[in-house]
Design a protein around this motif. Structure first.
Motif, PDB file in Angstrom:
ATOM      1  N   ASN A   1       0.835  -1.210   0.000  1.00  0.00           N
ATOM      2  CA  ASN A   1       0.000   0.000   0.000  1.00  0.00           C
ATOM      3  C   ASN A   1       0.864   1.251   0.000  1.00  0.00           C
ATOM      4  N   ILE A   2       1.892   1.247   0.835  1.00  0.00           N
ATOM      5  CA  ILE A   2       2.720   2.454   0.973  1.00  0.00           C
ATOM      6  C   ILE A   2       3.568   2.675  -0.279  1.00  0.00           C
ATOM      7  N   LEU A   3       4.035   1.576  -0.853  1.00  0.00           N
ATOM      8  CA  LEU A   3       4.797   1.693  -2.106  1.00  0.00           C
ATOM      9  C   LEU A   3       3.919   2.349  -3.172  1.00  0.00           C
ATOM     10  N   GLU A   4       2.662   1.912  -3.254  1.00  0.00           N
ATOM     11  CA  GLU A   4       1.775   2.437  -4.292  1.00  0.00           C
ATOM     12  C   GLU A   4       1.469   3.917  -4.086  1.00  0.00           C
ATOM     13  N   VAL A   5       1.177   4.288  -2.829  1.00  0.00           N
ATOM     14  CA  VAL A   5       0.782   5.699  -2.620  1.00  0.00           C
ATOM     15  C   VAL A   5       1.976   6.645  -2.629  1.00  0.00           C
ATOM     16  N   SER A   6       3.153   6.160  -2.218  1.00  0.00           N
ATOM     17  CA  SER A   6       4.292   7.085  -2.127  1.00  0.00           C
ATOM     18  C   SER A   6       5.108   7.095  -3.419  1.00  0.00           C
ATOM     19  N   ARG A   7       4.963   6.084  -4.235  1.00  0.00           N
ATOM     20  CA  ARG A   7       5.675   5.935  -5.517  1.00  0.00           C
ATOM     21  C   ARG A   7       7.178   6.103  -5.350  1.00  0.00           C
ATOM     22  N   LYS A   8       7.703   5.536  -4.255  1.00  0.00           N
ATOM     23  CA  LYS A   8       9.148   5.606  -3.999  1.00  0.00           C
ATOM     24  C   LYS A   8       9.872   4.550  -4.825  1.00  0.00           C
ATOM     25  N   LYS A   9      11.122   4.857  -5.108  1.00  0.00           N
ATOM     26  CA  LYS A   9      11.982   3.886  -5.811  1.00  0.00           C
ATOM     27  C   LYS A   9      12.996   3.350  -4.801  1.00  0.00           C
ATOM     28  N   LEU A  10      13.406   2.108  -4.980  1.00  0.00           N
ATOM     29  CA  LEU A  10      14.422   1.526  -4.084  1.00  0.00           C
ATOM     30  C   LEU A  10      15.743   2.272  -4.221  1.00  0.00           C
ATOM     31  N   PRO A  11      16.527   2.458  -3.182  1.00  0.00           N
ATOM     32  CA  PRO A  11      16.176   2.103  -1.817  1.00  0.00           C
ATOM     33  C   PRO A  11      15.312   3.188  -1.169  1.00  0.00           C
ATOM     34  N   PHE A  12      14.363   2.756  -0.354  1.00  0.00           N
ATOM     35  CA  PHE A  12      13.541   3.714   0.392  1.00  0.00           C
ATOM     36  C   PHE A  12      13.082   3.064   1.694  1.00  0.00           C
ATOM     37  N   GLY A  13      12.654   3.905   2.638  1.00  0.00           N
ATOM     38  CA  GLY A  13      12.306   3.359   3.949  1.00  0.00           C
ATOM     39  C   GLY A  13      10.918   3.760   4.426  1.00  0.00           C
ATOM     40  N   ILE A  14      10.410   2.973   5.351  1.00  0.00           N
ATOM     41  CA  ILE A  14       9.153   3.292   6.039  1.00  0.00           C
ATOM     42  C   ILE A  14       9.462   3.312   7.532  1.00  0.00           C
ATOM     43  N   ALA A  15       9.099   4.429   8.171  1.00  0.00           N
ATOM     44  CA  ALA A  15       9.447   4.624   9.579  1.00  0.00           C
ATOM     45  C   ALA A  15       8.188   4.614  10.438  1.00  0.00           C
ATOM     46  N   GLN A  16       8.371   4.182  11.675  1.00  0.00           N
ATOM     47  CA  GLN A  16       7.234   4.162  12.599  1.00  0.00           C
ATOM     48  C   GLN A  16       7.742   4.301  14.043  1.00  0.00           C
ATOM     49  N   ILE A  17       6.971   5.064  14.823  1.00  0.00           N
ATOM     50  CA  ILE A  17       7.225   5.124  16.271  1.00  0.00           C
ATOM     51  C   ILE A  17       5.962   4.638  16.953  1.00  0.00           C
ATOM     52  N   GLY A  18       6.099   3.709  17.881  1.00  0.00           N
ATOM     53  CA  GLY A  18       4.882   3.288  18.566  1.00  0.00           C
ATOM     54  C   GLY A  18       5.150   2.259  19.647  1.00  0.00           C
ATOM     55  N   LYS A  19       4.071   1.934  20.347  1.00  0.00           N
ATOM     56  CA  LYS A  19       4.162   1.000  21.469  1.00  0.00           C
ATOM     57  C   LYS A  19       4.382  -0.431  20.985  1.00  0.00           C
ATOM     58  N   ALA A  20       5.108  -1.181  21.800  1.00  0.00           N
ATOM     59  CA  ALA A  20       5.244  -2.620  21.601  1.00  0.00           C
ATOM     60  C   ALA A  20       5.135  -3.271  22.983  1.00  0.00           C
ATOM     61  N   PHE A  21       4.757  -4.530  22.990  1.00  0.00           N
ATOM     62  CA  PHE A  21       4.478  -5.214  24.268  1.00  0.00           C
ATOM     63  C   PHE A  21       5.165  -6.571  24.298  1.00  0.00           C
ATOM     64  N   ARG A  22       5.841  -6.849  25.380  1.00  0.00           N
ATOM     65  CA  ARG A  22       6.463  -8.177  25.555  1.00  0.00           C
ATOM     66  C   ARG A  22       6.297  -8.582  27.008  1.00  0.00           C
ATOM     67  N   ASN A  23       5.818  -9.781  27.204  1.00  0.00           N
ATOM     68  CA  ASN A  23       5.596 -10.259  28.566  1.00  0.00           C
ATOM     69  C   ASN A  23       6.926 -10.776  29.125  1.00  0.00           C
ATOM     70  N   GLU A  24       7.855  -9.852  29.335  1.00  0.00           N
ATOM     71  CA  GLU A  24       9.204 -10.198  29.782  1.00  0.00           C
ATOM     72  C   GLU A  24       9.131 -11.026  31.069  1.00  0.00           C
ATOM     73  N   ILE A  25       9.929 -12.067  31.150  1.00  0.00           N
ATOM     74  CA  ILE A  25       9.908 -12.939  32.332  1.00  0.00           C
ATOM     75  C   ILE A  25      10.336 -12.152  33.562  1.00  0.00           C
ATOM     76  N   ASN A  26      11.317 -11.297  33.370  1.00  0.00           N
ATOM     77  CA  ASN A  26      11.867 -10.593  34.518  1.00  0.00           C
ATOM     78  C   ASN A  26      12.185  -9.134  34.182  1.00  0.00           C
ATOM     79  N   PRO A  27      11.161  -8.257  34.200  1.00  0.00           N
ATOM     80  CA  PRO A  27      11.468  -6.847  33.897  1.00  0.00           C
ATOM     81  C   PRO A  27      12.442  -6.311  34.938  1.00  0.00           C
ATOM     82  N   ARG A  28      13.408  -5.495  34.514  1.00  0.00           N
ATOM     83  CA  ARG A  28      14.373  -5.010  35.521  1.00  0.00           C
ATOM     84  C   ARG A  28      15.161  -3.817  34.995  1.00  0.00           C
TER      85      ARG A  28
END
Ligand code: GAP
Length: 453
Positions: free
Chosen positions: A164-191
Motif C-alpha cells: 500500500n505504501i509503495l503504491e501511494v508514495s511511488r518511492k523507488k528503491l532504496p527507500f524506507g518506512i518509519a514508525q514510532i509506537g508501542k510494543a508489548f512483551r511479557n518479559e519474564i523478569n522486567p528489571r
C-alpha cells in the motif's frame, strides 16, 4: 572494557526521576504493575523531544523515507507468518526455593553449579519456552477464532503495509518506512528501571533495498544511528558496537549490530541494526498469497526487496539520556559559599524545559510584568518555565536539577533604573558553566534557538 556497575548512582537517578516528575511506577497507589511505567510532566517532554528529533532526521529531512502509524492489535496470521507465534520466546526456569521465574541467562554459576540469583537456591526446574507475546480477544467471543496479539514490535505492520505504501508514495528503491509506537512483551523478569519493560515504545525504520545493497546499507545505517546518539548528547565514547556473532543472529539475518551504551548497571543494548534480507516480505507474500514484490521499471525485473532495520527503543534511549545527563558538582549559594548541586546536563535539544524565566523580586509589579512579557515572547518557540518563588539561587538550582539549559533573570537593569543603556536587557545564565551574560530582550529568542540547535 565496560565500566563497573554503579548501583548507588542508579538509585539516585531513579529517586530523582520520581521526585522531579520524570518517571513513576505505573499504578503505584495500588502497589505497582511490574514492568510498566508512567512518564510525568518532565518525562513526557523529554520523550517527545526524542521522538520528534528521530522523526525529523529519519523522515522529514530525507527524500527516501515516509512514515506510518499502525495498529497495536495484530491479526494472528501476521505474527504466525513472521514466526513470532511459534518462536518469540525466552527459555524460562523456576526456582523451587523462592518461586522466582527466571530467564535462563540470569542464573548465576558458582563452582560449575547453576544457582538462583535471588536466593542462591539450586533446586531449579528444567528450562521451558515461554512465549513473550500478550494475547487478547477481539469482540465478544473469547475463543480461538477471536485471538489477537498486542504487537511485540512495530516492524510487522510496516511489512504488511509495504505494498500500500509503495503504491501511494511511488518511492523507488532504496527507500524506507518509519514508525514510532508501542510494543508489548511479557518479559519474564522486567528489571533495571525502565530498561526491560513489558510495555515500551520503539522507533523503527525498515529500509528496503536490492539484495546487493544490503551489507553496504547495514554499515551506512549503523553510522547514521551512531551520529544520531551523538547529536542528542550521548558521547561516542559511551557507545559500543557489538557485531552479533553468527550463531546468535536470527537465522534470516546476514548481519546484525547491537549499539550498546554504558548504563550505570552495565553495558546494555540501546538499539539493533539488522540486515533482515527478504525474509519478512517473503513470508508475508507466501502466507497471505498477496504479491509483495517491487517492479523495477529500468530493468523490468520483479522481486521481493531486502531490508535493513535500525530498531531503537524510546524508553531505553530516554533512560540513557537521563543517566548520561546526571551529574553532581558544586555551585555557590546566595552568600557565595559552595554547596552540592545536582544537575542534569541534557543536550539543549532534548531538555524538557528550555528556559527558566525569573523576575528578581516577586513583589515588584514591573519586574513581574516584564518577566511575563518575556515568557509570552519565548513560548511560541520553546518550553518555558516561569518561577518567582524563593531566592534566585534556589530557583536556578531547581532548574539545574531538571536540566533546563538556560535561565533568564529580569532585574532592575532591565527596567533601566541603573543605566538607561541596559533597559530591556536581561541576564542569560548557562546551566553548565553557570556564567551569566547580558543580552537584549529583542535578541533573546534568536540566541536561544541557535543554542538549542
Ligand atoms: N524489530 C526488531 C526488534 O524489535 P529488538 O532487538 O527485539 O528488535 C529493538 O528490539 C529495540 O527495542 C531494542 O534495542 C530496545 O531498545 C527496545 N526493546 C526491546 N525490548 C524491550 C523491553 N522489554 N523494554 C524496553 N525496550 C525494549
Amino acid at each position: 572494557m565496560s565500566t563497573p556497575p554503579d548501583a548507588q548512582r542508579m538509585e539516585k537517578i531513579v529517586s530523582l526521576c520520581k521526585r522531579r516528575g520524570f518517571i513513576f511506577q505505573s499504578s503505584e497507589i495500588y502497589g505497582g504493575l511490574n514492568g510498566a511505567w508512567d512518564y510525568g510532566p518532565l518525562g513526557v517532554e523529554l520523550k517527545r523531544n526524542l521522538k520528534n528529533y528521530w522523526w525529523q532526521v529519519t523522515v522529514h529531512e530525507r527524500d527516501d523515507v515516509v512514515g506510518m502509524d499502525g495498529s497495536i492489535l495484530t491479526h494472528p496470521a501476521v505474527l504466525q507468518a513472521s514466526g513470532h507465534v511459534e518462536g518469540f520466546s525466552d527459555p524460562m526456569i523456576d526456582c523451587r526455593t523462592c518461586k522466582a521465574h527466571l530467564r535462563s541467562d540470569q542464573l548465576v554459576e558458582k563452582k560449575g553449579v547453576k544457582q538462583c540469583p535471588n536466593c542462591g537456591g539450586k533446586d531449579l526446574t528444567a528450562p521451558r519456552q515461554f512465549n513473550l507475546m500478550f494475547e487478547t480477544h477481539v469482540g465478544a467471543a473469547a475463543d480461538e477464532s477471536s485471538i489477537a496479539y498486542l504487537r511485540p514490535e512495530t516492524a510487522q505492520s510496516i511489512f504488511v503495509q509495504f505494498k500500500n505504501i509503495l503504491e501511494v508514495s511511488r518511492k523507488k528503491l532504496p527507500f524506507g518506512i518509519a514508525q514510532i509506537g508501542k510494543a508489548f512483551r511479557n518479559e519474564i523478569n522486567p528489571r533495571n528501571f525502565t530498561f526491560r519493560s513489558r510495555e515500551f515504545e520503539q522507533m523503527e525504520l525498515e529500509y528496503f533495498c536490492r539484495a546487493e545493497q544490503g551489507m553496504e546499507l547495514l554499515e551506512y545505517w549503523k553510522e547514521e544511528r551512531l551520529k544520531f546518539y551523538e547529536n542528542i548528547g550521548i558521547p561516542r565514547s559511551k557507545l559500543h558496537v557489538l557485531t552479533v556473532p553468527d550463531d546468535e543472529r536470527a537465522f534470516y539475518s546476514k548481519g546484525t549490530y547491537d549499539i550498546e551504551y554504558d548504563f550505570p548497571f552495565g553495558r546494555q543494548e540501546l538499539e539493533g541494526v539488522a540486515y533482515r534480507t527478504d525474509y519478512d516480505l517473503s513470508q508475508h507474500q507466501k502466507k497471505s498469497g498477496k504479491p509483495l514484490e517491487y517492479f523495477d521499471e529500468e530493468t523490468k525485473q520483479r522481486f521481493v526487496p531486502h531490508v535493513v532495520e535500525p530498531s531503537a527503543g524510546v524508553d531505553r534511549t530516554v533512560l540513557a539520556l537521563i543517566c548520561e545527563a546526571y551529574s553532581e558538582d558544586q555551585a555557590p549559594d546566595e552568600k557565595g559559599k559552595m554547596e552540592a548541586r545536582i544537575v542534569l546536563r541534557f543536550h539543549p535539544r532534548m531538555a524538557p524545559v528550555k528556559c527558566g524565566v525569573f523576575p528578581l523580586l516577586k513583589n515588584n509589579p514591573q519586574l513581574v510584568a516584564k518577566a511575563r512579557e518575556i515568557v509570552a515572547l519565548l513560548r511560541p518557540h520553546m518550553t518555558v518555565f516561569y518561577d518567582e518563588s524563593g531566592a534566585i539561587g534556589r530557583r536556578y538550582r531547581r532548574q539545574d536539577e531538571i536540566g533546563t539549559p538556560f535561565g533568564v533573570t529580569v532585574d532592575f537593569e532591565t527596567l533601566g533604573e541603573k543605566d538607561a543603556a541596559l533597559r530591556d536587557t536581561v541576564t542569560l545564565r548557562d546551566r553548565d558553566s553557570m556564567k551569566q551574560e547580558r543580552v537584549s530582550i529583542h535578541d533573546l529568542a534568536g540566541i536561544l534557538q541557535t543554542r538549542i540547535g
